[in-house]
Motif scaffolding. Sequence first.
Motif: not given
Length: 679
Positions: A94-109
């Motif tokens: 994923i390019f240029n969307r660093s804010y997603l890092k926090k949102q993508l939790q392990i186990g998340e669909t």
Amino acid sequence: MTMEIPIIEIKGVGPETAKDLEGLQIATVEDLFEHFPYRYENYEVRDLSTVKHDEKITVEGKVHSEPSLTFFNRKKSRLTVRVFIDRYLITAVIFNRSYLKKQLQIGETVTITGKWDQHRASIAVAEIKKGKEKRSRVIEPVYAVKGNVGVKQLRKIMSAAFAQYATQIVDALPEQLRTQYKLMDRVDALKAIHFPLDFRQVKQARRRLVYEELLLFQLRMQAFKMLQRREGKGSPIPVKKEDAASFISKLPFPLTQAQQRVMNEILSDLKKPYHMNRLLQGDVGSGKTVVAAIALFAVAKAGFQGALMVPTEILAEQHEVSLKALLEHEQVKVALLTSTVKGKRRRELTESLKNGEIDVLVGTHALIQDDVAFHNLGLVITDEQHRFGVVQRRTLSAKGNNPDVLHMTATPIPRTLAISAFGDMDVSTIDELPAGRKEIRTFWAKHDMLERVLTFVDAELQKGRQAYVICPLIEESDQLDVQNAIDVHGQLQHYFQKYNVGLMHGRLSPQEKEEVMVGFKENHTQILVSTTVVEVGVNVPNATVMVIYDAERFGLSQLHQLRGRVGRGSDQSYCVLIADAKSEVSQERMRIMTETGDGFKLSEHDLKLRGPGDFFGKKQSGLPEFKMADVVHDYRTLSVARDDAAALMHAEAFWKDDSYTALRHYLEQNGVFNKERLD
Ligand code: ADP
Ligand code: MG
């Protein structure tokens, strides 16, 4: 078909939006419904094992590990995350969307849309969402848009229009045809095209809409032709077979069978009381000009004037010379009119044209100027018809008492396609070359072999022959083409110091062009460097070599035209295509060029390898354009539609029964139906 409702009536469409839509040629609800998507976004969730490299996909999976983030600078970043999809572990990038890092939790669909890279087992993410795919539609149409109306808004407008007006959609296709071909009805087809549930539906809908479009086209063309026959008051020209025969007997050669056949077709058309509108197609050198001369001769002998209209001054002069040679000792007076004929000479010429002293007038666009009036124009021949606009052809036709028209073209297309695609014209085809023609030997060379090519050219020049060198073509830029020609000219002048090198391009004045051409014709220059302006009709029999730079940039038909500039004398001629041809298609094209000299075969390949739009350019080929159909792709449907249209129009029921009301109404709207049965 009857929905001439202005778009402003659609809920949510205000004056601003309406204006933007008009920029897209959408004025009515009908236009809107026929503004078809040119592709679809596919958000259908796919099984990864069926996906090909580089394909755009949507998949569902579970985040497998902590995302890792790299910054390139303050704005640019790359986030990679491992995701489990079915039994595969892949990487989402994923390019240029660093804010997603926090949102993508392990186990998340997550649901990911992007391009699949098979080698890296990764997806370049265009869209990523938490949770399962929730869209109501997984396939979304993508439309051509302009102004402030974006694709999303256009989708909304489309939905609104359907909600309001779907019930008013009229199906013009009669029940019987719909059943016969198992076609969807129009409402369903339009719905399926704009809001498809799957691609099978799109295909079915397309099939229906293509057939409808082509049937309407054929009906319009055929009705137009019938109406012209009925109302065209074109006077019959009493041409005599004996005149033609005596003329032919004086030619230094017998006509080929194909020439004989098309000549008969033309002469018999001339005699009929209705207006002739005929296409004469034949390969370069197949002897169209001779056929034209016979027709002009017969017309002159019958007491009518003829005109031959060509695209360039060079061609006009060439035709004048050859027609004079053929006609003047038969007491048929030939004259030339181009923009360089001015003042007193022009006045004299137009005067003798008006009083009928001139039998045959050859010229360029100058023929359709206002001060040019004929005594009794009976036949108009245009050479390379695609280069004249419809309006210009009409203007010339209006100069006579609805004269017969013959269009000649050396860009032949398969006969069956021509008949179907040019519905309002009859087609005559010369499909045979005069005996004893030498095949032009054609070679394909890469750019790094240029030295060898030039050595070869040199060897021919030493034998006293001449050569054309066609310059690199830069699309869309006449100016750059000219610069290229100037550069190549400089290089060759330097290389061939013993010879004179001429230069020809579109920026020269008509007079300069003329000088360059004469210089080459009379062998003052041995090499002619040129842009594609020499493409049509130029005749210098001593030229035996045609070198084409950047040959992959030209279509097959155009290459064939250029090649046709050599092979006009008795010597063996050669064509060298310089092309690196990296793609498979261009390699294929180079290969075909080296293997076949038959213009019809080439045009068939041409059409197959790319669409007509790309290759001939639709303008050049004169092929019609459609909203949904494509004359090449849908060629089979086109010929089915042609037969169906003919059958309909010849059936009594078509002119009476209610089930055909919509079709009759369509013809009326298009001005080709006058309430009476046509036949
Ligand atoms: P096109 O206009 O189709 O390119 P032309 O009419 O210019 O072809 O003919 C090309 C050359 O072939 C001309 O020199 C013409 O005199 C010659 N030619 C035409 N018909 C025949 C024929 N039947 N037999 C031999 N030569 C022919
Ligand atoms: Mg010709």
